[in-house]
Write an enzyme that holds these catalytic residues in place. Structure first.
Site, short mmCIF file in Angstrom:
data_model
loop_
_atom_site.label_atom_id
_atom_site.label_comp_id
_atom_site.label_asym_id
_atom_site.label_seq_id
_atom_site.Cartn_x
_atom_site.Cartn_y
_atom_site.Cartn_z
N ASP A 5 -9.82 5.41 -4.07
CA ASP A 5 -8.26 4.89 -4.20
C ASP A 5 -8.14 4.68 -5.85
O ASP A 5 -8.88 3.98 -6.56
CB ASP A 5 -8.16 3.44 -3.56
CG ASP A 5 -8.32 3.56 -1.97
OD1 ASP A 5 -8.30 4.64 -1.45
OD2 ASP A 5 -8.44 2.47 -1.49
N GLY A 28 -10.25 4.58 2.12
CA GLY A 28 -10.29 5.59 3.10
C GLY A 28 -10.37 4.60 4.22
O GLY A 28 -11.07 3.85 4.69
N GLY A 47 2.10 -12.16 12.90
CA GLY A 47 0.99 -12.13 13.53
C GLY A 47 0.65 -10.97 14.23
O GLY A 47 1.15 -9.98 14.01
N ASP A 84 -7.28 -2.34 7.85
CA ASP A 84 -8.32 -1.78 7.99
C ASP A 84 -9.71 -3.17 8.14
O ASP A 84 -10.39 -2.98 8.99
CB ASP A 84 -9.17 -0.95 7.16
CG ASP A 84 -8.23 0.13 6.86
OD1 ASP A 84 -7.32 0.64 7.96
OD2 ASP A 84 -8.11 0.77 5.76
N GLY A 122 -7.47 -4.62 -4.22
CA GLY A 122 -8.30 -3.53 -3.75
C GLY A 122 -8.46 -3.41 -2.19
O GLY A 122 -7.93 -4.33 -1.58
#
Length: 326
Positions: A13, A39, A227, A254, A290
């Protein structure tokens, strides 16, 4: 505990902070770029491992410094990356991420080595999958490999989770072997359109209930400040968003998926409890910057905040501060 298998993307990234995200044709000044492993596949694998899961990963990186850094991070999270192929012909995938002062982001992905992942790579990565295991998939690798992985895992009795992100362009055969779809409110609308329900009135709350009989899998929909939602025992259930000061939403979705998968790989497949755990983890993730580096370890959660409690969905909710990721 069962094993979480992840087949998916690995990127480096390139992160740039901006005051506001650029509009079409606009140039904005940003911070110096920083580089960090990411990723969707890699992020979800790291999240599942930091949640306490046993994780095996199949994917591809380039034979370059970025690829080696990604493999180091996977190793540090105790992820079995023995089936990550190192390509000698393609660079590690790259994501260019702009994050504004509100923590919102824009992302451009160049797939690089991810596009070279092969059917043989998938077969090798899933050689050990067995009944009771959990497979996690996303759509940053070729869709034919996603279908292959789901079919293989399902045939052996594994539970298959697909995070349909980025939103697919077609769904023919894509969901045949999927048990659980995880999507945000934009992605669920795309799926409704692809299923021929473009004219259906209502929002993501309605679609969580109406789409499963059409598409097949159960659905968890994350909806930012509202939510997350699913159907439990025939009724719409809602896990409220936790209240935090969001700094960067990159990787929060993720984190949600990885923690959800690790929870479902435990001794009890309790979707409600898994959603609560996933909500708390993604809430903590957005307070950091990040992608992989923002993902919390399980031992950080008890001191972070009380559990949000699943409840029957209120048709007119108030909006807490944003957390559950888009």
């Amino acid at each position: 505990m069962s094993t979480v298998f992840v087949v998916g993307s690995l990127n480096i990234d390139q992160n740039i902070r901006v005051r506001s995200l650029p509009r079409a044709g606009e140039t904005v000044r940003g911070s110096d770029a920083t580089f960090s492993p990411g990723g969707k596949g890699g992020n979800q694998a790291v999240a599942a491992a930091r949640a306490g899961g046993t994780v095996k990963f199949a994917g591809a990186v380039g034979d370059d410094a970025h690829g080696r850094r990604i493999l180091e991070v996977l190793s540090e999270a105790s992820i079995d990356a023995s089936h990550v192929r190192v390509s000698g012909t393609a660079a590690t995938g790259t994501a260019i991420i702009a994050v504004d002062d509100q923590g919102e982001n824009q992302i451009i992905v160049s797939p690089g080595a991810n596009s070279g992942l092969t059917a043989a790579d998938v077969d090798a990565g899933l050689a050990a999958v067995q009944a009771g295991d959990v497979l996690v998939l996303q759509l940053e690798i070729p869709t034919e490999l996603v279908r292959q992985a789901a079919r293989t895992a399902k045939s052996r009795g594994a539970f298959v989770i697909l995070n349909a992100a980025p939103a697919p362009r077609q769904i023919d055969g894509l969901l045949d072997d999927v048990d659980l779809l995880v999507v945000n409110e934009q992605e669920i609308q795309v799926l409704a359109d692809l299923a021929g329900l473009a004219g259906m009135p209502g929002n993501h709350r309605n679609l969580v209930q109406t789409l499963p009989p059409v598409l097949g899998p159960a659905i968890v929909c994350t909806a930012g400040a509202e939510g997350s939602f699913t159907v439990l025992d025939g009724s719409l259930a809602h896990v409220p968003a936790a209240k935090v000061d969001a700094r960067d939403t990159t990787g929060a979705g993720d984190t949600f998926v990885g923690y959800l998968a690790a929870s479902l790989a435990g001794s009890h497949r309790d979707l409600s409890a898994a959603m609560v755990h996933a909500t708390r983890s993604s809430a903590l993730a957005v307070t950091r910057t990040g992608a992989m580096e923002s993902i919390p370890w399980a031992n950080e959660l008890p001191a972070f905040a009380p559990n949000p409690t699943p409840n029957p969905a209120n048709p007119n909710p108030t909006n807490p501060s944003p957390v559950v990721p888009n």
